[in-house]
Design a protein around this motif. Structure first.
Motif, short mmCIF file in Angstrom:
data_model
loop_
_atom_site.label_atom_id
_atom_site.label_comp_id
_atom_site.label_asym_id
_atom_site.label_seq_id
_atom_site.Cartn_x
_atom_site.Cartn_y
_atom_site.Cartn_z
N VAL A 25 0.86 -1.18 0.00
CA VAL A 25 0.00 0.00 0.00
C VAL A 25 0.89 1.23 0.00
O VAL A 25 1.75 1.37 0.88
CB VAL A 25 -0.95 0.02 1.22
N VAL A 26 0.70 2.11 -0.98
CA VAL A 26 1.52 3.31 -1.12
C VAL A 26 0.61 4.53 -1.14
O VAL A 26 -0.17 4.72 -2.06
CB VAL A 26 2.37 3.28 -2.42
N ASP A 27 0.71 5.33 -0.08
CA ASP A 27 -0.10 6.55 0.03
C ASP A 27 0.63 7.50 0.98
O ASP A 27 1.22 7.04 1.96
CB ASP A 27 -1.50 6.23 0.56
N ASP A 28 0.60 8.79 0.70
CA ASP A 28 1.29 9.74 1.56
C ASP A 28 0.43 10.23 2.72
O ASP A 28 0.85 11.06 3.51
CB ASP A 28 1.85 10.92 0.75
N ASP A 29 -0.77 9.71 2.86
CA ASP A 29 -1.67 10.07 3.95
C ASP A 29 -1.63 8.97 5.02
O ASP A 29 -2.10 7.85 4.77
CB ASP A 29 -3.09 10.23 3.40
N PRO A 30 -1.08 9.27 6.20
CA PRO A 30 -0.99 8.25 7.26
C PRO A 30 -2.34 7.65 7.65
O PRO A 30 -2.44 6.47 7.98
CB PRO A 30 -0.36 8.99 8.44
N GLY A 31 -3.40 8.46 7.61
CA GLY A 31 -4.73 7.97 7.94
C GLY A 31 -5.21 6.93 6.94
O GLY A 31 -5.82 5.91 7.33
N ILE A 32 -4.95 7.16 5.67
CA ILE A 32 -5.32 6.19 4.64
C ILE A 32 -4.53 4.90 4.85
O ILE A 32 -5.08 3.80 4.78
CB ILE A 32 -5.07 6.75 3.23
N LEU A 33 -3.24 5.02 5.11
CA LEU A 33 -2.41 3.83 5.34
C LEU A 33 -2.95 3.00 6.51
O LEU A 33 -3.09 1.78 6.39
CB LEU A 33 -0.96 4.23 5.59
N ARG A 34 -3.25 3.66 7.63
CA ARG A 34 -3.77 2.94 8.80
C ARG A 34 -5.11 2.28 8.48
O ARG A 34 -5.35 1.12 8.84
CB ARG A 34 -3.93 3.88 9.99
N GLY A 35 -5.98 3.02 7.81
CA GLY A 35 -7.29 2.48 7.47
C GLY A 35 -7.21 1.29 6.54
O GLY A 35 -7.91 0.28 6.73
N LEU A 36 -6.36 1.37 5.54
CA LEU A 36 -6.23 0.26 4.59
C LEU A 36 -5.57 -0.95 5.24
O LEU A 36 -5.94 -2.09 4.94
CB LEU A 36 -5.47 0.70 3.35
N LYS A 37 -4.64 -0.72 6.15
CA LYS A 37 -4.03 -1.83 6.88
C LYS A 37 -5.10 -2.58 7.67
O LYS A 37 -5.15 -3.81 7.64
CB LYS A 37 -2.92 -1.34 7.80
N ARG A 38 -5.95 -1.84 8.38
CA ARG A 38 -7.04 -2.48 9.15
C ARG A 38 -8.01 -3.22 8.23
O ARG A 38 -8.39 -4.35 8.51
CB ARG A 38 -7.80 -1.43 9.97
N LEU A 39 -8.40 -2.58 7.15
CA LEU A 39 -9.35 -3.19 6.22
C LEU A 39 -8.77 -4.47 5.61
O LEU A 39 -9.44 -5.51 5.59
CB LEU A 39 -9.71 -2.20 5.11
N LEU A 40 -7.55 -4.40 5.13
CA LEU A 40 -6.93 -5.58 4.53
C LEU A 40 -6.80 -6.71 5.55
O LEU A 40 -7.05 -7.87 5.24
CB LEU A 40 -5.58 -5.22 3.92
N GLY A 41 -6.41 -6.36 6.76
CA GLY A 41 -6.29 -7.36 7.82
C GLY A 41 -7.61 -8.03 8.12
O GLY A 41 -7.67 -9.25 8.35
#
Length: 140
Positions: A25-41
């Protein structure tokens, strides 16, 4: 070893077994990164997070991933250009683009680059998970 923002120890040879489902996951928004990590998990996928194109491109573990979720605009760097550089380097990782700045020319360039999905933020969990599931099943 990747300079990623994840708890996965990418340098370990046992960290990404063939049956694992690793999504970059590549995004410069830390909130998007955290959200996508949770969703993918939640859907059983491991994720390796990058906050810049430079960090992602310096990764040498591409063969362990099934696909990359790539923001179209990364601090002034085009995610589409990143995709082209990967392809030129012989890295054929399926790409799902995400963007908050949708327009016809960006969408056309993304599709032309060979993406498996193009999603406009905010997007539904289903719209992200479905193309990832197709890749994981060998259908994309």
């Amino acid at each position: 070893m990747c300079a990623a923002l994840s708890v996965i120890e990418v340098g370990r040879k046992d960290c990404a077994l063939p049956n694992q489902k690793l999504v970059f996951v590549v995004d410069d928004d830390p909130g998007i990164l955290r959200g996508l990590k949770r969703l993918l998990g939640k859907y059983g996928y491991e994720s390796l997070l990058f906050d810049s194109a430079e960090a992602f491109e310096s990764c040498d573990e591409f063969e362990q991933g099934i696909c990359v979720v790539l923001d179209v605009q990364l601090n002034g760097v085009s995610g589409i250009e990143v995709r082209h550089r990967l392809t030129d380097a012989g890295i054929a990782l399926p790409v799902i683009y995400i963007t908050a700045n949708d327009n016809e020319s960006i969408r056309a360039a993304a599709v032309e680059s060979g993406c498996i999905a193009y999603l406009t933020k905010p997007f539904s969990a289903k719209s992200l998970i479905e193309p990832i599931a197709r890749v994981a099943a060998g259908l994309a």
